[in-house]
Scaffold this motif. Sequence first.
Motif, PDB file in Angstrom:
ATOM      1  N   MET A  51      -8.264   9.508   0.980  1.00  0.00           N
ATOM      2  CA  MET A  51      -7.488   9.919  -0.190  1.00  0.00           C
ATOM      3  C   MET A  51      -6.607   8.780  -0.684  1.00  0.00           C
ATOM      4  SD  MET A  51      -4.415  12.668  -0.361  1.00  0.00           S
ATOM      5  CE  MET A  51      -3.400  11.404   0.416  1.00  0.00           C
ATOM      6  N   GLN A  52      -5.951   8.074   0.256  1.00  0.00           N
ATOM      7  CA  GLN A  52      -5.095   6.965  -0.148  1.00  0.00           C
ATOM      8  C   GLN A  52      -5.911   5.840  -0.783  1.00  0.00           C
ATOM      9  OE1 GLN A  52      -2.717   6.260   3.578  1.00  0.00           O
ATOM     10  NE2 GLN A  52      -1.006   6.677   2.205  1.00  0.00           N
ATOM     11  N   MET A  91      -2.237   7.408  -3.018  1.00  0.00           N
ATOM     12  CA  MET A  91      -1.137   8.351  -2.846  1.00  0.00           C
ATOM     13  C   MET A  91      -0.338   8.066  -1.575  1.00  0.00           C
ATOM     14  SD  MET A  91      -2.873  12.009  -3.852  1.00  0.00           S
ATOM     15  CE  MET A  91      -1.275  12.862  -3.831  1.00  0.00           C
ATOM     16  N   HIS A  92       0.980   8.275  -1.676  1.00  0.00           N
ATOM     17  CA  HIS A  92       1.785   8.309  -0.467  1.00  0.00           C
ATOM     18  C   HIS A  92       1.436   9.559   0.335  1.00  0.00           C
ATOM     19  CE1 HIS A  92       4.149   5.138  -2.235  1.00  0.00           C
ATOM     20  NE2 HIS A  92       4.615   5.908  -3.193  1.00  0.00           N
ATOM     21  N   ALA A 147       9.864  16.325  -1.196  1.00  0.00           N
ATOM     22  CA  ALA A 147       9.695  16.808  -2.572  1.00  0.00           C
ATOM     23  C   ALA A 147      10.311  15.857  -3.586  1.00  0.00           C
ATOM     24  CB  ALA A 147      10.313  18.197  -2.716  1.00  0.00           C
ATOM     25  N   SER A 148      11.144  14.915  -3.119  1.00  0.00           N
ATOM     26  CA  SER A 148      11.753  13.935  -4.019  1.00  0.00           C
ATOM     27  C   SER A 148      10.908  12.672  -4.145  1.00  0.00           C
ATOM     28  CB  SER A 148      13.154  13.563  -3.505  1.00  0.00           C
ATOM     29  OG  SER A 148      13.996  14.701  -3.463  1.00  0.00           O
ATOM     30  N   ALA A 149       9.806  12.602  -3.413  1.00  0.00           N
ATOM     31  CA  ALA A 149       8.889  11.471  -3.537  1.00  0.00           C
ATOM     32  C   ALA A 149       8.199  11.530  -4.898  1.00  0.00           C
ATOM     33  CB  ALA A 149       7.868  11.505  -2.403  1.00  0.00           C
ATOM     34  N   LYS A 170       0.843  -1.184   0.000  1.00  0.00           N
ATOM     35  CA  LYS A 170       0.000   0.000   0.000  1.00  0.00           C
ATOM     36  C   LYS A 170       0.882   1.239   0.000  1.00  0.00           C
ATOM     37  CE  LYS A 170      -0.412   0.043   5.051  1.00  0.00           C
ATOM     38  NZ  LYS A 170      -1.321   0.057   6.213  1.00  0.00           N
ATOM     39  N   PRO A 171       0.327   2.398  -0.304  1.00  0.00           N
ATOM     40  CA  PRO A 171       1.129   3.624  -0.282  1.00  0.00           C
ATOM     41  C   PRO A 171       1.693   3.885   1.104  1.00  0.00           C
ATOM     42  CG  PRO A 171      -0.987   3.995  -1.376  1.00  0.00           C
ATOM     43  CD  PRO A 171      -1.064   2.646  -0.740  1.00  0.00           C
TER      44      PRO A 171
END
Length: 304
Positions: free
Chosen positions: A146-147, A152-153, A47-49, A28-29
């Motif tokens: 949301m996930q 989404m992570h 921000a690098s994800a 899962k995220p």
Amino acid sequence: MPSMSNATHATKSTRMTLAAVTRGQIAKPHRVLIYGPEGVGKTTFAASAPEPIIIGTEDGSGALDVPRFPRPESWSDVIEAVEALTAPDHGYRTCVIDSLDWAEPMVWAHVCAASGKASIEDFGFGKGYVEALSEARRLLAALERMQAVASMHVVIIAHAHLRKFANPSGEDWDRWTTKTNDKLGGAVREWADAVLFANWEQYAAEVDGRTKGVSTGRRVIHTTKTAAFEAKNRYALPDEIDLSWAAFAKAVDRNRAAAHEIRDLLAEDADKLAKFSAWSAKNPPLHELVAMRDRIIADRKGTK
């Protein structure tokens, strides 16, 4: 008119049946809380994800070329931003909240306005922080929705500060933790799959007969709780890794693939492979799989 027992039986849920039972690891995220001193690189990590978008309660991402919502002016804005991401196929893959401790006063203002209080302390006896905790859990529930919808992570950023740890069996000591109220910080740490303490690599050394702090300049993530800081992870990560999303994701992905790697390592030993297959069918915890893989690799290196 049906009896109460019959009516209850008629409306009984049929979801929780033995036929619906599943097993196995669920990919899962990620749910990550990363905290540390200012300037160490927490926002750069987030921000690098993959395909990030930032909900910035502070201007920590101003120097980065990254998508961001307008800066929230209220707690409702934070919730609204998460709800806007609760839709499939919008292209973003990581929701970043920067930062938790700057969002906390928004929570306080929200519950105070709802109750007609001038200050979070006006509730008395810590009741205001309990109300704020309910709002924080509303955010976590929104992030879970949301996930579920957008896969989404989530990366939540927080600053760190030293807080006295009340040791029930001896003297107290200072420990790094999130710069939030205990109730809020505790709820988010419990919710996250990984609580990462980011800091510069540093150690004590004797120089000219005096003990001094020395920093190598390397930035690291601590993944396991110690007396010095709060941390945890559900990915069987090494205790320390480089402060970068790439290093974090690589370690997670490698450990998730531990069972496949073990099968490859045992491919030429049919007996051991059969024993492993029987054991792994019982769905052992990830950390046991990782420990077995690392032990096999170490044993092979030792025989060379």
